[in-house]
Design an enzyme around this catalytic site. Structure first.
Site, PDB file in Angstrom:
ATOM      1  CD  GLU A  78      -2.851  -1.172   0.007  1.00  0.00           C
ATOM      2  OE1 GLU A  78      -2.967  -0.155  -0.692  1.00  0.00           O
ATOM      3  OE2 GLU A  78      -3.464  -2.230  -0.238  1.00  0.00           O
ATOM      4  CB  CYS A 141      -6.548  -2.341   6.072  1.00  0.00           C
ATOM      5  SG  CYS A 141      -6.912  -4.088   6.359  1.00  0.00           S
ATOM      6  CG  HIS A 165      -4.595  -5.014   1.884  1.00  0.00           C
ATOM      7  ND1 HIS A 165      -4.719  -3.655   1.686  1.00  0.00           N
ATOM      8  CD2 HIS A 165      -5.487  -5.335   2.858  1.00  0.00           C
ATOM      9  CE1 HIS A 165      -5.649  -3.183   2.499  1.00  0.00           C
ATOM     10  NE2 HIS A 165      -6.143  -4.183   3.217  1.00  0.00           N
TER      11      HIS A 165
END
Length: 198
Positions: A78, A141, A165
């Site tokens: 991410e 998240c 993730h």
């Protein structure tokens, strides 16, 4: 150096969360650095409150937060956390948040402090499905990623931190067309994320 790796308990209708399984299988140390694993609740803001004492106690050089992205087929590195929570899905306490700031008057966004391109290249070279993602979603998240990066920034810590993730484990899906990876591949990928950050 201490390295904190976090995962989540199961959530929604998922009986398992691959991130908690990864935590159980991680080595106790990598290249001489101690690995501290922390299992977090799938609850807005509380996920960070559980993690914070570990950050204060162990003063980690690296924090890798892991989460499950059921619709993805790759390990997703991410890039950014946004200062907003917005999801039709409730957390494990039944809370739903729509268009709510995570921290009032906080920065609009924080970027990952992990060397994403370097990590990507390592995993690609090993044939592990991987991508750099520009959205961590707006559920738990993203909430955790934002809190961690805000805490690092606010306290002027030198900690490298970011969110990764992972997809379902193969044993979680019945239809072979669904997105999943073998647990051993997910584990190898996360170990390489850590090595690539050192």
């Amino acid at each position: 150096m201490n390295i904190i790796v976090t995962g989540f308990v199961p959530f929604l209708d998922n009986e398992l969360n691959p991130t908690s399984e990864v935590l159980e299988l991680l080595p106790k140390s990598i290249k001489g650095n101690e690995i501290i694993t922390v299992l977090l609740p799938v609850e807005y803001d509380q996920c960070f409150q559980v993690l914070k004492p570990y950050i204060d106690k162990y003063k980690p050089g690296i924090i890798i937060n892991l989460g499950l992205a059921p619709k993805r087929k790759n390990i997703s590195l991410e890039r950014v956390a946004l200062n907003i929570s917005n999801s039709e899905y409730s957390d494990n306490k039944g809370i739903i948040k729509i268009d709510e700031s995570i921290i009032e008057n906080g920065e609009n966004a924080y970027f990952s402090k992990l060397p994403l391109r370097k990590i990507l290249n390592i995993l690609v070279k090993k044939g592990i499905p991987v991508e750099i993602s520009n959205t961590a979603g707006l559920y738990i998240c993203n909430n955790l990623m934002y809190h961690v990066l805000h805490y690092i920034e606010s306290n002027k810590l030198e900690t490298k931190a970011g969110f990764v993730h992972v997809p379902f484990m193969d044993k979680q899906v019945k239809d072979k067309l669904e997105n999943s990876l073998p647990l051993v591949t997910i584990l190898e990928g996360i170990i390489d994320v850590i090595k690539g950050t050192l």
